[in-house]
Design a protein around this motif. Sequence first.
Motif, PDB file in Angstrom:
ATOM      1  N   SER A  26     -14.245  -2.907   0.423  1.00 54.56           N
ATOM      2  CA  SER A  26     -13.631  -4.167  -0.008  1.00 54.56           C
ATOM      3  C   SER A  26     -13.938  -4.445  -1.480  1.00 54.56           C
ATOM      4  CB  SER A  26     -14.082  -5.335   0.870  1.00 54.56           C
ATOM      5  OG  SER A  26     -15.438  -5.666   0.658  1.00 54.56           O
ATOM      6  N   ARG A  27     -15.143  -4.122  -1.902  1.00 53.89           N
ATOM      7  CA  ARG A  27     -15.494  -4.298  -3.325  1.00 53.89           C
ATOM      8  C   ARG A  27     -14.701  -3.332  -4.193  1.00 53.89           C
ATOM      9  NH1 ARG A  27     -21.986  -4.943  -2.565  1.00 53.89           N
ATOM     10  NH2 ARG A  27     -21.958  -7.167  -2.067  1.00 53.89           N
ATOM     11  N   GLY A  28     -14.634  -2.076  -3.764  1.00 50.88           N
ATOM     12  CA  GLY A  28     -13.915  -1.071  -4.544  1.00 50.88           C
ATOM     13  C   GLY A  28     -12.424  -1.357  -4.649  1.00 50.88           C
ATOM     14  N   ALA A  29     -11.853  -1.903  -3.581  1.00 52.53           N
ATOM     15  CA  ALA A  29     -10.415  -2.190  -3.567  1.00 52.53           C
ATOM     16  C   ALA A  29     -10.103  -3.592  -4.093  1.00 52.53           C
ATOM     17  CB  ALA A  29      -9.871  -2.041  -2.155  1.00 52.53           C
ATOM     18  N   ARG A  30     -11.159  -4.381  -4.309  1.00 52.77           N
ATOM     19  CA  ARG A  30     -11.019  -5.762  -4.788  1.00 52.77           C
ATOM     20  C   ARG A  30     -10.195  -6.607  -3.813  1.00 52.77           C
ATOM     21  NH1 ARG A  30     -11.404  -6.097 -11.111  1.00 52.77           N
ATOM     22  NH2 ARG A  30     -11.416  -8.252 -10.427  1.00 52.77           N
ATOM     23  N   VAL A  31     -10.608  -6.518  -2.545  1.00 52.78           N
ATOM     24  CA  VAL A  31      -9.979  -7.292  -1.472  1.00 52.78           C
ATOM     25  C   VAL A  31     -11.098  -7.892  -0.635  1.00 52.78           C
ATOM     26  CG1 VAL A  31      -9.811  -5.272   0.042  1.00 52.78           C
ATOM     27  CG2 VAL A  31      -8.281  -7.186   0.404  1.00 52.78           C
ATOM     28  N   SER A  32     -10.842  -9.016  -0.016  1.00 49.22           N
ATOM     29  CA  SER A  32     -11.912  -9.645   0.763  1.00 49.22           C
ATOM     30  C   SER A  32     -12.289  -8.782   1.959  1.00 49.22           C
ATOM     31  CB  SER A  32     -11.489 -11.039   1.239  1.00 49.22           C
ATOM     32  OG  SER A  32     -10.615 -10.950   2.335  1.00 49.22           O
ATOM     33  N   GLU A  45      -0.784  -6.407   7.781  1.00 51.49           N
ATOM     34  CA  GLU A  45      -0.080  -5.258   7.211  1.00 51.49           C
ATOM     35  C   GLU A  45      -0.195  -5.339   5.698  1.00 51.49           C
ATOM     36  OE1 GLU A  45       4.212  -3.089   7.773  1.00 51.49           O
ATOM     37  OE2 GLU A  45       3.586  -4.689   9.104  1.00 51.49           O
ATOM     38  N   PRO A  46      -0.935  -4.409   5.085  1.00 48.52           N
ATOM     39  CA  PRO A  46      -1.150  -4.499   3.636  1.00 48.52           C
ATOM     40  C   PRO A  46       0.103  -4.130   2.848  1.00 48.52           C
ATOM     41  CG  PRO A  46      -2.075  -2.460   4.459  1.00 48.52           C
ATOM     42  CD  PRO A  46      -1.583  -3.242   5.661  1.00 48.52           C
ATOM     43  N   SER A  47       0.229  -4.717   1.656  1.00 54.45           N
ATOM     44  CA  SER A  47       1.316  -4.331   0.757  1.00 54.45           C
ATOM     45  C   SER A  47       1.045  -2.909   0.276  1.00 54.45           C
ATOM     46  CB  SER A  47       1.356  -5.274  -0.449  1.00 54.45           C
ATOM     47  OG  SER A  47       0.192  -5.094  -1.247  1.00 54.45           O
ATOM     48  N   SER A  48       2.044  -2.289  -0.311  1.00 51.16           N
ATOM     49  CA  SER A  48       1.860  -0.918  -0.799  1.00 51.16           C
ATOM     50  C   SER A  48       0.813  -0.872  -1.907  1.00 51.16           C
ATOM     51  CB  SER A  48       3.191  -0.336  -1.292  1.00 51.16           C
ATOM     52  OG  SER A  48       3.739  -1.147  -2.310  1.00 51.16           O
ATOM     53  N   GLU A  49       0.750  -1.906  -2.745  1.00 49.75           N
ATOM     54  CA  GLU A  49      -0.253  -1.953  -3.814  1.00 49.75           C
ATOM     55  C   GLU A  49      -1.661  -2.055  -3.242  1.00 49.75           C
ATOM     56  OE1 GLU A  49       2.372  -4.046  -3.671  1.00 49.75           O
ATOM     57  OE2 GLU A  49       3.600  -3.453  -5.396  1.00 49.75           O
ATOM     58  N   LEU A  50      -1.821  -2.902  -2.236  1.00 47.59           N
ATOM     59  CA  LEU A  50      -3.134  -3.065  -1.612  1.00 47.59           C
ATOM     60  C   LEU A  50      -3.535  -1.804  -0.862  1.00 47.59           C
ATOM     61  CD1 LEU A  50      -5.525  -4.858  -1.068  1.00 47.59           C
ATOM     62  CD2 LEU A  50      -4.311  -5.825   0.851  1.00 47.59           C
ATOM     63  N   LEU A  51      -2.590  -1.190  -0.190  1.00 44.75           N
ATOM     64  CA  LEU A  51      -2.867   0.058   0.525  1.00 44.75           C
ATOM     65  C   LEU A  51      -3.323   1.135  -0.456  1.00 44.75           C
ATOM     66  CD1 LEU A  51      -2.883   1.386   3.296  1.00 44.75           C
ATOM     67  CD2 LEU A  51      -0.498   2.030   2.909  1.00 44.75           C
ATOM     68  N   ALA A  52      -2.670   1.215  -1.612  1.00 41.82           N
ATOM     69  CA  ALA A  52      -3.058   2.188  -2.637  1.00 41.82           C
ATOM     70  C   ALA A  52      -4.476   1.906  -3.141  1.00 41.82           C
ATOM     71  CB  ALA A  52      -2.066   2.164  -3.792  1.00 41.82           C
ATOM     72  N   ALA A  53      -4.824   0.633  -3.321  1.00 42.79           N
ATOM     73  CA  ALA A  53      -6.163   0.272  -3.786  1.00 42.79           C
ATOM     74  C   ALA A  53      -7.225   0.636  -2.748  1.00 42.79           C
ATOM     75  CB  ALA A  53      -6.225  -1.215  -4.113  1.00 42.79           C
ATOM     76  N   ILE A  54      -6.926   0.394  -1.473  1.00 40.26           N
ATOM     77  CA  ILE A  54      -7.874   0.727  -0.401  1.00 40.26           C
ATOM     78  C   ILE A  54      -8.060   2.237  -0.330  1.00 40.26           C
ATOM     79  CG2 ILE A  54      -8.281   0.664   2.090  1.00 40.26           C
ATOM     80  CD1 ILE A  54      -6.692  -2.030   2.098  1.00 40.26           C
ATOM     81  N   CYS A  55      -6.953   2.983  -0.394  1.00 40.31           N
ATOM     82  CA  CYS A  55      -7.035   4.444  -0.352  1.00 40.31           C
ATOM     83  C   CYS A  55      -7.832   4.973  -1.535  1.00 40.31           C
ATOM     84  CB  CYS A  55      -5.637   5.060  -0.322  1.00 40.31           C
ATOM     85  SG  CYS A  55      -4.815   4.875   1.274  1.00 40.31           S
ATOM     86  N   GLU A  56      -7.612   4.406  -2.703  1.00 38.38           N
ATOM     87  CA  GLU A  56      -8.363   4.837  -3.892  1.00 38.38           C
ATOM     88  C   GLU A  56      -9.854   4.584  -3.703  1.00 38.38           C
ATOM     89  OE1 GLU A  56      -8.734   3.737  -8.619  1.00 38.38           O
ATOM     90  OE2 GLU A  56      -6.795   3.472  -7.631  1.00 38.38           O
ATOM     91  N   ALA A  57     -10.202   3.421  -3.150  1.00 38.13           N
ATOM     92  CA  ALA A  57     -11.611   3.108  -2.896  1.00 38.13           C
ATOM     93  C   ALA A  57     -12.208   4.074  -1.874  1.00 38.13           C
ATOM     94  CB  ALA A  57     -11.749   1.670  -2.411  1.00 38.13           C
ATOM     95  N   LEU A  58     -11.373   4.576  -0.961  1.00 38.43           N
ATOM     96  CA  LEU A  58     -11.829   5.544   0.041  1.00 38.43           C
ATOM     97  C   LEU A  58     -11.856   6.973  -0.497  1.00 38.43           C
ATOM     98  CD1 LEU A  58      -9.940   4.229   3.190  1.00 38.43           C
ATOM     99  CD2 LEU A  58     -12.418   4.508   2.983  1.00 38.43           C
ATOM    100  N   GLY A  59     -11.196   7.197  -1.622  1.00 36.81           N
ATOM    101  CA  GLY A  59     -11.126   8.546  -2.173  1.00 36.81           C
ATOM    102  C   GLY A  59     -10.097   9.418  -1.478  1.00 36.81           C
ATOM    103  N   ILE A  60      -9.051   8.802  -0.927  1.00 39.20           N
ATOM    104  CA  ILE A  60      -7.967   9.548  -0.292  1.00 39.20           C
ATOM    105  C   ILE A  60      -6.650   9.123  -0.938  1.00 39.20           C
ATOM    106  CG2 ILE A  60      -9.164   9.791   1.914  1.00 39.20           C
ATOM    107  CD1 ILE A  60      -7.386   7.551   3.038  1.00 39.20           C
TER     108      ILE A  60
END
Length: 122
Positions: A26-32, A45-60
Amino acid sequence: MLLREAIGSGLRRARTARRRTLRDISRGARVSLGYLSEVERGRKEPSSELLAAICEALGITVADLLASVVREMSTDLRAGTRAADEVLVPIGQRHAELRLAGRPGAGPAVPASSGGPVASAA
């Protein structure tokens, strides 16, 4: 299985496989943290931008996540897995039934018995 549930499941699998916490991601993706938890549980259901941020924080990559989601959903469809009590209802019908259920006399129709009136043993 809904798409948002499969996406959430895929995100949770990726996070736990990397031994990362919800707080880290959540910190890495800047989401609560609460919102991320809701996404993982398939409630949001996350937006495509939020999904991309979460994936980036996960390293995928989003593509890798979506590929795993497609595999999971395809497997479910081929196996015919569906909860025994899960029934597909047209949108709006369930809401109407719930609204009517609260009204006196609006319950489901009960077929008349062929044996005539029932006497109580009082």
